[in-house]
Design an enzyme around this catalytic site. Structure first.
Site, PDB file in Angstrom:
ATOM      1  N   TYR A   1     -16.791  16.586 -15.523  1.00 57.06           N
ATOM      2  CA  TYR A   1     -17.110  15.181 -15.371  1.00 57.06           C
ATOM      3  C   TYR A   1     -18.181  15.047 -14.286  1.00 57.06           C
ATOM      4  CZ  TYR A   1     -16.134  10.180 -15.524  1.00 57.06           C
ATOM      5  OH  TYR A   1     -16.234   8.826 -15.688  1.00 57.06           O
TER       6      TYR A   1
ATOM      7  N   ASP B   1      -7.925  19.163 -14.141  1.00 57.99           N
ATOM      8  CA  ASP B   1      -8.116  17.818 -14.675  1.00 57.99           C
ATOM      9  C   ASP B   1      -7.897  17.944 -16.186  1.00 57.99           C
ATOM     10  OD1 ASP B   1      -9.155  15.551 -15.918  1.00 57.99           O
ATOM     11  OD2 ASP B   1     -10.840  15.340 -14.526  1.00 57.99           O
TER      12      ASP B   1
ATOM     13  N   LYS C   1      -7.792   6.891 -19.890  1.00 58.87           N
ATOM     14  CA  LYS C   1      -8.114   7.426 -21.214  1.00 58.87           C
ATOM     15  C   LYS C   1      -6.869   7.421 -22.112  1.00 58.87           C
ATOM     16  CE  LYS C   1     -11.999   7.995 -19.071  1.00 58.87           C
ATOM     17  NZ  LYS C   1     -12.385   9.234 -18.432  1.00 58.87           N
TER      18      LYS C   1
ATOM     19  N   ARG D   1       0.819  -1.217   0.000  1.00 60.23           N
ATOM     20  CA  ARG D   1       0.000   0.000   0.000  1.00 60.23           C
ATOM     21  C   ARG D   1       0.850   1.262   0.000  1.00 60.23           C
ATOM     22  NH1 ARG D   1      -1.972   0.937   4.589  1.00 60.23           N
ATOM     23  NH2 ARG D   1      -2.657  -1.208   4.953  1.00 60.23           N
TER      24      ARG D   1
HETATM   25  C1  LIG Z   1     -13.002   9.525 -17.212  1.00 58.33           C
HETATM   26  C2  LIG Z   1     -12.749  10.823 -16.549  1.00 58.33           C
HETATM   27  C3  LIG Z   1     -12.603  10.897 -15.161  1.00 58.33           C
HETATM   28  C4  LIG Z   1     -12.730   9.682 -14.277  1.00 58.33           C
HETATM   29  O1  LIG Z   1     -11.703   8.777 -14.524  1.00 58.33           O
HETATM   30  P1  LIG Z   1     -11.850   7.195 -14.208  1.00 58.33           P
HETATM   31  O2  LIG Z   1     -10.507   6.665 -14.548  1.00 58.33           O
HETATM   32  O3  LIG Z   1     -12.954   6.679 -15.057  1.00 58.33           O
HETATM   33  O4  LIG Z   1     -12.186   7.088 -12.762  1.00 58.33           O
HETATM   34  C5  LIG Z   1     -12.352  12.136 -14.606  1.00 58.33           C
HETATM   35  N1  LIG Z   1     -12.256  13.250 -15.361  1.00 58.33           N
HETATM   36  C6  LIG Z   1     -12.393  13.214 -16.693  1.00 58.33           C
HETATM   37  C7  LIG Z   1     -12.288  14.475 -17.468  1.00 58.33           C
HETATM   38  C8  LIG Z   1     -12.653  12.003 -17.327  1.00 58.33           C
HETATM   39  O5  LIG Z   1     -12.809  11.965 -18.662  1.00 58.33           O
END
Ligand SMILES: *Cc1c(COP(=O)(O)O)cnc(C)c1O
Length: 419
Positions: free
Chosen positions: A132, A204, A229, A75
């Site tokens: 999101y 983000d 992504k 962890r």
């Molecule tokens: C997909 C996404 C998230 C969340 O990510 P996960 O890996 O699915 O938890 C957060 N912010 C944006 C802009 C996203 O496209």
């Protein structure tokens, strides 16, 4: 510290063994991984271990006293995960800026861990509206329950952002580009406002990636990506990453040791492997996004295209100035109602219908029937999600094939008849 050949690299060794990397593609291939790997393998091994053992008590004491650097328990760190973190920190910050990265179980875990660690009860957070959905839900439900207040402001409304700042405001959080309308923030302008009021900034940048945008270089304090992504890039893993100054990241790492939302070594390996082709993939995602946006913009059946490189996008000038490319996601509105829009989506042959973005396969969705299905049309409209909206996340297929597919679906007689 000396390392025996055939032994997994230690955290310190991973940093010291950097080749002199410069370009983003070289960084993506080489950075973060020890040049000499366990058993002379060219790939960084998956260290599938929950715990790490000590030869004797003296070694344990040396570890506690900081005389040796090594792993202790899964962890708190893992060599495969550390290699991916080191690569991501260099991709985001480059060699001249001190930065560190912390991998998390998912993009959402990266966001929730950062906010939980940085926002004490009684503090206040500003967030932009086009974001999101789960991020907004976390802030509006969990953080409110913990006594953290927030204000939602329109993305790119800098006067509203500044007006929302209170004495107890700690953070401004935004995406850039935003989801789904791809609004692009003027980052130096946001940073100037935040610094004047001693507020930290989090971006983000999942939709941009370090290939297209470098928020840390514009003065942003923390960058978060859903590595699920573009960074992973193959629709086969979930992970998130937080990148910033080493001091902030080590504090967040301590929190992760308590809250436990770690990235597992298998996902870290898949991420390392996906990142090898990161720059190549981004080049194609960018090219496909741009070509598809132009094609749709000129098509009579399309009412509106949301893509930052188009001159009628509200943030066009900022996007041209601050980004290298604009990514594979194109949002557009058909000149059609809900069911004709669905019919169009069903006629597409190449993109799969599914949420997410950033993988090699193109994905398409009608947001009103995917992420926002349980809301009423009125509730969706209140947050700007129209029934004729389509989000296409271009993969790395041939540009001409994607355009030919869109073209045949738009020209289909059933789609036209139902419109
Ligand atoms: C997909 C996404 C998230 C969340 O990510 P996960 O890996 O699915 O938890 C957060 N912010 C944006 C802009 C996203 O496209």
């Amino acid at each position: 510290m000396s390392r025996q050949p055939g032994q997994p690299q230690s955290p310190a060794a991973a940093e010291q063994a950097q080749p002199a990397v410069a370009g983003i593609s070289t960084t993506a291939v080489h950075a973060g991984e020890d040049r000499r790997r366990a058993h002379d393998s060219i790939t960084t091994p998956i260290i599938q271990a929950s715990t790490y053992t000590f030869a004797n008590t003296a070694e344990l004491i040396d570890y506690h006293e900081g005389r040796i650097e090594r792993e202790e328990y899964g962890r708190y760190g893992n060599p495969t995960v550390r290699a991916a973190e080191a690569k991501l920190a260099l991709l985001e910050a480059g060699p001249d800026m001190p930065a560190a990265a912390l991998l998390c179980a998912s993009g959402m875990n990266a966001i929730t861990s950062t906010l939980l660690a940085m926002l004490p009860t009684g503090s206040h957070l500003i967030l932009t509206d086009d974001c999101y959905r789960r991020t907004r839900q976390f802030i509006q439900t969990f953080l409110v329950r913990l006594g953290v207040q927030h204000t939602v402001v329109p993305a790119c409304d800098y006067a509203a952002i500044e007006a929302a700042i209170r004495p107890e405001t700690r953070l401004i959080l935004s995406e850039s580009p935003t989801n789904p309308y791809l609004r692009v923030l003027d980052l130096p302008r946001l940073v100037a406002i935040a610094r004047q009021h001693r507020v930290k900034t989090i971006i983000d940048a999942t939709f941009a990636t370090p290939y297209n945008l470098r928020p840390l270089h514009q003065g942003i304090d923390i960058v978060i990506h859903s590595a699920t992504k573009y960074l992973g890039g193959h629709n086969d893993l979930l992970a998130g990453v937080i990148i910033g100054r080493p001091g902030i990241i080590s504090a967040l790492r301590e929190s992760q040791g308590i809250t436990g939302g770690i990235c597992d070594p298998h996902s870290a390996y898949l991420l390392l492997r996906g990142l090898k082709t990161f720059a190549l993939r981004m080049e194609r995602h960018n090219r496909n996004g741009l070509a598809v946006a132009h094609f749709l913009h000129n098509h009579p059946r399309i009412a509106r295209v949301h893509y930052p490189a188009l001159p009628d996008h509200p943030d066009h000038l900022i996007a041209m100035e601050q980004m290298r490319g604009w990514g594979g996601v194109v949002a557009f509105e058909l000149d059609a109602d809900m069911s004709a829009t669905s019919r169009f989506i069903d006629r597409l042959r190449l993109p799969y219908i599914g949420p997410s973005l950033g993988g090699v396969e193109s994905l398409v969705e009608q947001p009103s029937l995917m992420s926002f299905y349980e809301l009423t049309t009125e509730e969706r409209l209140a947050i700007g999600i129209r029934d004729n909206l389509v989000r296409l996340a271009c993969g790395i297929e041939d540009t001409e094939d994607l355009i030919a597919d869109l073209s045949q679906a738009l020209d289909d007689k059933d789609v036209i008849r139902l419109a």
